[in-house]
Enzyme design. Structure first.
Site, PDB file in Angstrom:
ATOM      1  N   ASP A   8       0.820  -1.152  -0.007  1.00 45.25           N
ATOM      2  CA  ASP A   8       0.081  -0.032  -0.202  1.00 45.25           C
ATOM      3  C   ASP A   8       0.915   1.113   0.083  1.00 45.25           C
ATOM      4  OD1 ASP A   8      -2.467   1.433   0.618  1.00 45.25           O
ATOM      5  OD2 ASP A   8      -1.740   1.722   2.521  1.00 45.25           O
ATOM      6  N   ASP A  27      -0.167   4.849   0.921  1.00 45.16           N
ATOM      7  CA  ASP A  27      -0.196   6.180   1.904  1.00 45.16           C
ATOM      8  C   ASP A  27      -0.284   5.296   3.297  1.00 45.16           C
ATOM      9  OD1 ASP A  27      -0.801   8.409   0.562  1.00 45.16           O
ATOM     10  OD2 ASP A  27      -2.722   7.510  -0.286  1.00 45.16           O
TER      11      ASP A  27
END
Length: 348
Positions: free
Chosen positions: A83, A85
């Site tokens: 991922d 953020d």
């Protein structure tokens, strides 16, 4: 909850040093280490007490077994799924909540920035709602993302605005990300960054903050099309939102942006190349990120979770779902140490 660290060195050939959290009773918790009589720290690990103190493992023996299986299979069967953020990037920057790749974007048009914020205020509570059925929530997320993309086009977003937004943002990578990408690049191990955000923004964040490119890194996200004047006119590929950012999205994503300077060959061949790598290191900061490997018939998966906030409330669920949890906005050095013990660059 107070996390008390105890240090252990995995049984040879792995030597990564980690703290262990073990549940013994619904109302009691004890903190101990595997093979306690052999506890020891390498010089490098002793220089990183904060990292060790902020590492939690529920089942060290299971993790050790996974490490051995992945090491035996070799780097040619391995990939990293991450991922973006609050996983690759810090949760807090200079003591304040850091911006996300979506949140940092300013169109240069205050009215349209306000309209996108209004959409966030309307749809975000639905995104995190535990009572909305997944089918209904999926439609709502598609609706939200489509409206947001339309506003970006209508509002005249330019690539220059993206560059200025990133330059003025409070977004920063965790310490060790550059070294992790570089190590994996030497071994030709692909890194897939899955994001429901905007690929062009993420690439600009990579460019401005890491100051180099990595040929092994692929961004699976929503990609923009700009005209000759640098103005956004459309999006490539199918919509990727928070509920479908997984390896199924590989076939939906547009090719890697030319400006990043990466070259992994033809897209179909590249996707097949990734799907043949059935051992996975998954990096995420939400339980939903565990779905990023959906669509891949993996054999062995090690999941690292970054628990950045609400630790007291969330640690119980995180330690059950992730093989290894880093708390308190920890650096990426632990993941780097893990992969460096899986594979040696000397063998590449």
């Amino acid at each position: 909850m107070r996390v008390i660290s105890c240090y252990t060195r995995f049984h040879a050939p792995s030597s990564i040093c980690l703290s262990v959290f073990r549940r013994q009773h619904p109302q009691t918790r004890s903190f101990c280490c595997l093979r306690h009589e052999n506890c020891s720290l390498s010089t490098n690990q002793m220089e990183q007490p904060d990292l060790v103190a902020n590492t939690v493992i529920d089942n060290p023996r299971a993790l050790t077994d996974k490490i051995n299986l992945i090491r035996d299979a070799g780097p040619s069967k391995f990939q990293v799924i991450a991922d973006f953020d609050a996983t690759l990037t810090k949760y807090r920057v200079n003591g304040l909540r850091g911006q996300t790749s979506h949140g940092l974007l300013q169109q240069g048009n205050a009215d349209y920035d306000a309209k996108r914020q209004a959409l966030y205020d309307h749809y975000h509570p639905m995104e995190i709602s535990p009572v909305i059925p997944i089918e209904e929530k999926t439609k709502l997320m598609e609706e939200w993302w489509s409206k947001t993309h339309d506003l970006l086009i209508e509002g005249g977003l330019t690539y220059d605005a993206i560059k200025k937004s990133v330059a003025n943002s409070s977004i920063a990578f965790r310490e060790g990300v550059t070294e992790l990408f570089g190590f994996l690049e030497k071994l030709e191990i692909p890194v897939l960054i899955f994001s429901a955000g905007l690929a062009d923004v993420i690439e600009e964040v990579l460019r401005q903050n890491l100051h180099r490119t990595f040929k092994n890194v692929k961004i699976v996200s929503n990609r923009m099309v700009f005209d000759d004047d640098g103005r956004l006119v459309s999006f490539k590929g199918k919509l990727i939102h928070v509920l479908n950012k997984n390896e199924h999205a590989l076939d939906m994503a547009a090719p890697l942006h030319d400006q990043l300077g990466a070259d992994i060959g033809e897209e179909e061949e590249g996707n097949a190349y990734v799907k043949q790598r059935t051992n996975v290191l998954l990096l995420g900061d939400h339980l939903g990120d565990l779905r990023m490997s959906d669509g891949l018939s993996y054999e062995t998966r090690i999941c690292i979770g970054f628990l950045n906030d609400n630790i007291e409330k969330s640690l119980e669920s995180y330690r059950k779902e992730f093989d290894l949890v880093y708390i308190n906005d920890a650096p990426m050095r632990g993941a780097l140490e893990l992969v460096s013990q899986l594979f040696s660059t000397e063998a590449s």
